[in-house]
Design a protein around this motif. Structure first.
Motif, mmCIF file in Angstrom:
data_model
loop_
_atom_site.group_PDB
_atom_site.id
_atom_site.type_symbol
_atom_site.label_atom_id
_atom_site.label_comp_id
_atom_site.label_asym_id
_atom_site.label_seq_id
_atom_site.Cartn_x
_atom_site.Cartn_y
_atom_site.Cartn_z
ATOM 1 N N ALA A 167 2.376 12.134 15.276
ATOM 2 C CA ALA A 167 1.618 11.601 14.138
ATOM 3 C C ALA A 167 2.540 10.874 13.172
ATOM 4 N N ARG A 168 3.656 11.508 12.863
ATOM 5 C CA ARG A 168 4.600 10.905 11.918
ATOM 6 C C ARG A 168 5.141 9.580 12.459
ATOM 7 N N LYS A 169 5.520 9.564 13.715
ATOM 8 C CA LYS A 169 6.043 8.341 14.328
ATOM 9 C C LYS A 169 4.976 7.248 14.370
ATOM 10 N N SER A 170 3.761 7.613 14.742
ATOM 11 C CA SER A 170 2.688 6.635 14.862
ATOM 12 C C SER A 170 2.319 6.040 13.506
ATOM 13 N N LEU A 171 2.173 6.897 12.501
ATOM 14 C CA LEU A 171 1.773 6.419 11.180
ATOM 15 C C LEU A 171 2.875 5.593 10.528
ATOM 16 N N ASP A 172 4.142 5.982 10.739
ATOM 17 C CA ASP A 172 5.251 5.174 10.217
ATOM 18 C C ASP A 172 5.269 3.796 10.872
ATOM 19 N N ALA A 173 4.933 3.757 12.158
ATOM 20 C CA ALA A 173 4.878 2.472 12.864
ATOM 21 C C ALA A 173 3.762 1.595 12.302
ATOM 22 N N VAL A 174 2.615 2.207 11.997
ATOM 23 C CA VAL A 174 1.503 1.447 11.410
ATOM 24 C C VAL A 174 1.929 0.852 10.071
ATOM 25 N N LEU A 175 2.566 1.661 9.235
ATOM 26 C CA LEU A 175 2.943 1.200 7.898
ATOM 27 C C LEU A 175 4.071 0.172 7.940
ATOM 28 N N LYS A 176 4.867 0.202 8.983
ATOM 29 C CA LYS A 176 5.884 -0.839 9.158
ATOM 30 C C LYS A 176 5.211 -2.157 9.508
ATOM 31 N N LEU A 177 4.180 -2.087 10.357
ATOM 32 C CA LEU A 177 3.436 -3.288 10.734
ATOM 33 C C LEU A 177 2.554 -3.782 9.593
ATOM 34 N N ASN A 178 1.969 -2.835 8.853
ATOM 35 C CA ASN A 178 0.991 -3.177 7.824
ATOM 36 C C ASN A 178 1.117 -2.206 6.650
ATOM 37 N N PRO A 179 1.991 -2.498 5.685
ATOM 38 C CA PRO A 179 2.183 -1.588 4.547
ATOM 39 C C PRO A 179 0.928 -1.362 3.717
ATOM 40 N N ALA A 180 -0.068 -2.231 3.846
ATOM 41 C CA ALA A 180 -1.298 -2.106 3.064
ATOM 42 C C ALA A 180 -2.376 -1.311 3.800
ATOM 43 N N HIS A 181 -2.024 -0.658 4.895
ATOM 44 C CA HIS A 181 -2.996 0.131 5.650
ATOM 45 C C HIS A 181 -3.288 1.412 4.872
ATOM 46 N N VAL A 182 -4.406 1.437 4.164
ATOM 47 C CA VAL A 182 -4.716 2.526 3.240
ATOM 48 C C VAL A 182 -4.896 3.857 3.969
ATOM 49 N N ARG A 183 -5.606 3.851 5.075
ATOM 50 C CA ARG A 183 -5.856 5.110 5.779
ATOM 51 C C ARG A 183 -4.548 5.703 6.317
ATOM 52 N N ALA A 184 -3.652 4.854 6.777
ATOM 53 C CA ALA A 184 -2.360 5.344 7.255
ATOM 54 C C ALA A 184 -1.548 5.923 6.099
ATOM 55 N N ARG A 185 -1.635 5.310 4.939
ATOM 56 C CA ARG A 185 -0.929 5.842 3.767
ATOM 57 C C ARG A 185 -1.464 7.229 3.400
ATOM 58 N N VAL A 186 -2.779 7.372 3.392
ATOM 59 C CA VAL A 186 -3.369 8.672 3.067
ATOM 60 C C VAL A 186 -2.929 9.736 4.071
ATOM 61 N N SER A 187 -2.985 9.400 5.340
ATOM 62 C CA SER A 187 -2.589 10.353 6.382
ATOM 63 C C SER A 187 -1.109 10.706 6.268
ATOM 64 N N ARG A 188 -0.283 9.707 5.952
ATOM 65 C CA ARG A 188 1.160 9.967 5.821
ATOM 66 C C ARG A 188 1.439 10.860 4.616
ATOM 67 N N GLY A 189 0.675 10.653 3.543
ATOM 68 C CA GLY A 189 0.821 11.523 2.384
ATOM 69 C C GLY A 189 0.462 12.961 2.701
ATOM 70 N N TRP A 190 -0.595 13.142 3.517
ATOM 71 C CA TRP A 190 -0.978 14.497 3.921
ATOM 72 C C TRP A 190 0.129 15.168 4.729
ATOM 73 N N ILE A 191 0.815 14.409 5.572
ATOM 74 C CA ILE A 191 1.896 15.000 6.376
ATOM 75 C C ILE A 191 2.974 15.573 5.470
ATOM 76 N N ASP A 192 3.400 14.800 4.474
ATOM 77 C CA ASP A 192 4.409 15.301 3.535
ATOM 78 C C ASP A 192 3.915 16.559 2.834
ATOM 79 N N TYR A 193 2.647 16.553 2.459
ATOM 80 C CA TYR A 193 2.101 17.692 1.717
ATOM 81 C C TYR A 193 1.994 18.928 2.615
ATOM 82 N N ILE A 194 1.513 18.757 3.826
ATOM 83 C CA ILE A 194 1.348 19.890 4.746
ATOM 84 C C ILE A 194 2.673 20.586 5.006
ATOM 85 N N VAL A 195 3.698 19.794 5.331
ATOM 86 C CA VAL A 195 4.999 20.378 5.658
ATOM 87 C C VAL A 195 5.563 21.118 4.457
#
Length: 281
Positions: free
Chosen positions: A165-193
């Motif tokens: 998940a972390r690798k996939s979402l980071d790849a999305v944000l590298k391709l498209n930093p404005a991807h809102v859903r990927a940003r939300v999901s990435r924020g949840w990963i930081d919070y969960i851990v």
């Protein structure tokens, strides 16, 4: 064949009747948009059922799998009385799951759709490694599994899905930093851990920072996005404020969500509790 078609139509009519209608009665056939509307109005079981029924008239694609697994996850949470495991929680989540009559079927359906979606995304990425669509939905499906294990059931497992998940979402944000859903999901990963793992395991998983996670979701909630993407970001931010007991901010956001999704009884119950408690102080 005729009976099966009639049964399917009746199911769609029943689900369509449950859709919140702010205006005139709906005459068009239900779509995945209606499943999103049900989901954000906290009709999780109906949202999951509609996503399943829509497969009879269309493909079981990645978006369908993601909507249904999300709805099933929240349905399971409701069946378990909203329980959410926290670090140091000594209650027996396994026993609670065993006592839940309907939970086994919901959990089995979740795992079936999770594996279907993961397989679809991984196959797509074999031929197109930078497929933003497949990368995002793989990351989001993996995140749903991680949240099931760490957040709902309190199991210290799901590391492969976490890293994917972390690798996939980071790849999305590298391709498209404005991807809102990927940003939300990435924020949840930081919070969960940060909030669900002991320090040693947290370090092995690359850290985790709940303040950064909340800040990422807060920023995402202000970005340009379509209606349901913005809803996802705002509901995520509300959930994070509640978890952090930041009730003034949570209440302000809940009031906004209640105006947008007046059928959502979870938001209504929160507002009833917290506005009444403030009034009695």
């Amino acid at each position: 064949m005729h009976k099966a078609r009639m049964s399917f139509c009746c199911t769609l009519v029943t689900i369509a009747a449950a859709l919140p209608r702010p205006c005139a009665a709906q005459t068009d056939p239900p779509t995945l948009t209606d499943a999103y509307r049900l989901f954000y109005n906290a009709h999780y079981e109906e949202a999951a059922a509609l996503a399943l029924d829509l497969r009879s008239t269309g493909a079981q694609d990645l978006e369908n799998d993601e909507v249904r697994t999300s709805a099933l996850l929240f349905q399971l949470r409701g069946l378990l009385n909203g329980q959410d495991a926290r670090e140091g929680d000594k209650s027996d989540k396994g026993e609670a799951l065993k006592r839940c009559v309907r939970c086994a079927n919901v959990l089995a359906a979740f795992m079936t759709d999770l594996h279907h979606g993961q397989a679809l995304a991984r196959e797509a990425l074999k031929t197109k490694p930078n497929d933003e669509y497949a990368l995002f939905f793989l990351g989001k499906l993996d995140l749903n599994y991680v949240w099931l294990q760490l957040g709902l059931l309190g199991h210290k497992t799901g590391w492969d899905e976490y890293w994917e998940a972390r690798k996939s979402l980071d790849a999305v944000l590298k391709l498209n930093p404005a991807h809102v859903r990927a940003r939300v999901s990435r924020g949840w990963i930081d919070y969960i851990v940060n909030t669900r793992m002991p320090w040693g395991t947290r370090w092995l998983l690359g850290g985790g920072n709940k303040k950064r996670g909340i800040a990422v979701v807060r920023e995402a909630a202000t970005m340009e996005a379509d209606f349901f993407t913005r809803a996802e970001a705002e509901f995520a931010l509300w959930d994070l404020h509640v978890r952090e007991r930041d009730y003034p901010r949570a209440t302000e956001l809940a009031q906004k969500l209640a105006r947008t999704f007046p059928d959502n009884q979870e938001v209504a119950r929160y507002l009833t509790k917290h506005t009444s408690s403030r009034a009695t102080r």
